[in-house]
Design an enzyme around this catalytic site. Structure first.
Site, mmCIF file in Angstrom:
data_model
loop_
_atom_site.group_PDB
_atom_site.id
_atom_site.type_symbol
_atom_site.label_atom_id
_atom_site.label_comp_id
_atom_site.label_asym_id
_atom_site.label_seq_id
_atom_site.Cartn_x
_atom_site.Cartn_y
_atom_site.Cartn_z
ATOM 1 N N GLN A 227 3.676 9.817 1.140
ATOM 2 C CA GLN A 227 4.751 9.237 0.781
ATOM 3 C C GLN A 227 5.324 9.905 -0.629
ATOM 4 O O GLN A 227 6.729 9.031 -0.098
ATOM 5 C CB GLN A 227 4.442 7.443 0.541
ATOM 6 C CG GLN A 227 3.609 7.007 2.457
ATOM 7 C CD GLN A 227 3.901 5.520 2.460
ATOM 8 O OE1 GLN A 227 2.718 5.336 2.280
ATOM 9 N NE2 GLN A 227 4.848 4.992 2.476
ATOM 10 N N HIS B 121 -2.202 7.071 6.958
ATOM 11 C CA HIS B 121 -0.930 8.559 6.255
ATOM 12 C C HIS B 121 -1.634 9.677 6.240
ATOM 13 O O HIS B 121 -1.274 10.755 5.775
ATOM 14 C CB HIS B 121 -0.716 7.342 5.026
ATOM 15 C CG HIS B 121 0.658 6.670 5.702
ATOM 16 N ND1 HIS B 121 1.904 7.193 6.047
ATOM 17 C CD2 HIS B 121 1.291 5.728 5.270
ATOM 18 C CE1 HIS B 121 2.614 6.412 5.848
ATOM 19 N NE2 HIS B 121 2.426 5.047 5.875
ATOM 20 N N GLY C 158 1.094 -0.931 -0.082
ATOM 21 C CA GLY C 158 -0.194 0.408 0.326
ATOM 22 C C GLY C 158 0.586 1.242 -0.483
ATOM 23 O O GLY C 158 2.063 1.234 0.528
ATOM 24 N N HIS D 240 -3.951 1.335 7.774
ATOM 25 C CA HIS D 240 -2.445 1.510 7.816
ATOM 26 C C HIS D 240 -2.363 2.923 6.674
ATOM 27 O O HIS D 240 -1.760 3.760 7.029
ATOM 28 C CB HIS D 240 -1.234 0.432 7.155
ATOM 29 C CG HIS D 240 0.082 1.018 7.098
ATOM 30 N ND1 HIS D 240 0.939 0.553 7.798
ATOM 31 C CD2 HIS D 240 0.559 1.596 6.186
ATOM 32 C CE1 HIS D 240 2.153 1.093 7.741
ATOM 33 N NE2 HIS D 240 2.223 2.325 6.909
ATOM 34 N N GLU D 241 -3.564 2.655 6.015
ATOM 35 C CA GLU D 241 -2.604 3.636 4.315
ATOM 36 C C GLU D 241 -4.043 5.140 4.940
ATOM 37 O O GLU D 241 -3.339 5.982 4.677
ATOM 38 C CB GLU D 241 -3.244 3.579 3.143
ATOM 39 C CG GLU D 241 -2.637 2.090 2.663
ATOM 40 C CD GLU D 241 -0.657 2.304 2.911
ATOM 41 O OE1 GLU D 241 -0.577 3.957 2.327
ATOM 42 O OE2 GLU D 241 0.041 0.826 3.075
ATOM 43 N N CYS E 289 6.531 -0.385 6.839
ATOM 44 C CA CYS E 289 6.726 0.262 6.011
ATOM 45 C C CYS E 289 7.339 1.214 5.112
ATOM 46 O O CYS E 289 8.450 1.020 5.047
ATOM 47 C CB CYS E 289 5.615 1.833 7.130
ATOM 48 S SG CYS E 289 5.064 3.735 5.611
ATOM 49 N N LEU E 290 6.481 1.627 3.542
ATOM 50 C CA LEU E 290 7.924 1.649 2.846
ATOM 51 C C LEU E 290 8.847 2.954 3.334
ATOM 52 O O LEU E 290 9.655 3.632 2.701
ATOM 53 C CB LEU E 290 7.556 2.056 1.632
ATOM 54 C CG LEU E 290 6.606 0.888 0.503
ATOM 55 C CD1 LEU E 290 6.251 0.747 -1.105
ATOM 56 C CD2 LEU E 290 7.631 -0.529 0.879
HETATM 57 NI NI NI Z 1 2.892 3.086 5.482
#
Ligand code: NI
Length: 162
Positions: A51, A137, A46, A133-134, A91-92
């Site tokens: 991000q 963000h 995701g 999670h997303e 997480c990226l």
């Molecule tokens: Ni993330």
């Protein structure tokens, strides 16, 4: 195919709240495509607009199961299960960092798709986790701040290889 620059831990933008998208124009469609490219390059499940430095309420998700691939515009969690679970997350924007986070087991999410159609997703398991999670963000919340004490670990790619 366009890979956008990822924002990483320490970048203040990750703490900012993203704005609603009023018009789904070509720029937004290009952004969604680039977000998929960027997420796939780094093997993510995701990615949120913030991000890649865009403070707009857009997320992409791909669970690589040929059905759970979505672009969601202005997603909102409208229902949550009572039941929660502690699940490992990464997480990226926080490479190699992992930890357990408490998430609702099921969520119902309303959003718009790229054509501006209203969509409702009833999700559980990994998809429910990824959505929470997303969407976090988009409100400037990262998983790092939610990690259950004692569960944080750093796993480098070398450790993952057999
Ligand atoms: Ni993330």
């Amino acid at each position: 195919m366009a890979i956008r620059t990822l924002r990483y831990e320490g970048d203040e933008i990750l703490k900012k709240k993203s704005r609603e998208i009023d018009v789904i124009d070509d720029k937004i469609k290009q952004l969604a495509e680039d977000m998929f490219d960027t997420m796939h390059k780094f093997d993510g499940l995701g990615l949120a607009g913030v991000q890649v430095g865009i403070l707009k309420r857009i997320i992409v998700i791909d669970l690589y199961d040929n059905e759970s691939k979505f672009v969601l515009i202005n997603p909102v969690i409208v229902e949550k299960s009572k039941e929660k679970a502690e699940i490992q997350e990464g997480c990226l924007s926080f490479p190699n960092q992992f930890g357990k986070v408490e998430r609702y087991v099921k969520v119902k999410v309303k959003a718009l798709d790229l054509d501006g159609n209203k969509v409702t997703l009833e999700a559980e398991g990994l998809l429910a986790q990824a959505l929470q999670h997303e969407i976090d963000h988009l409100d400037g919340i990262t998983f790092k701040g939610k990690i259950i004490p004692g569960t944080f670990e750093i796993i480098t790619p070398e450790d993952n290889e057999d």
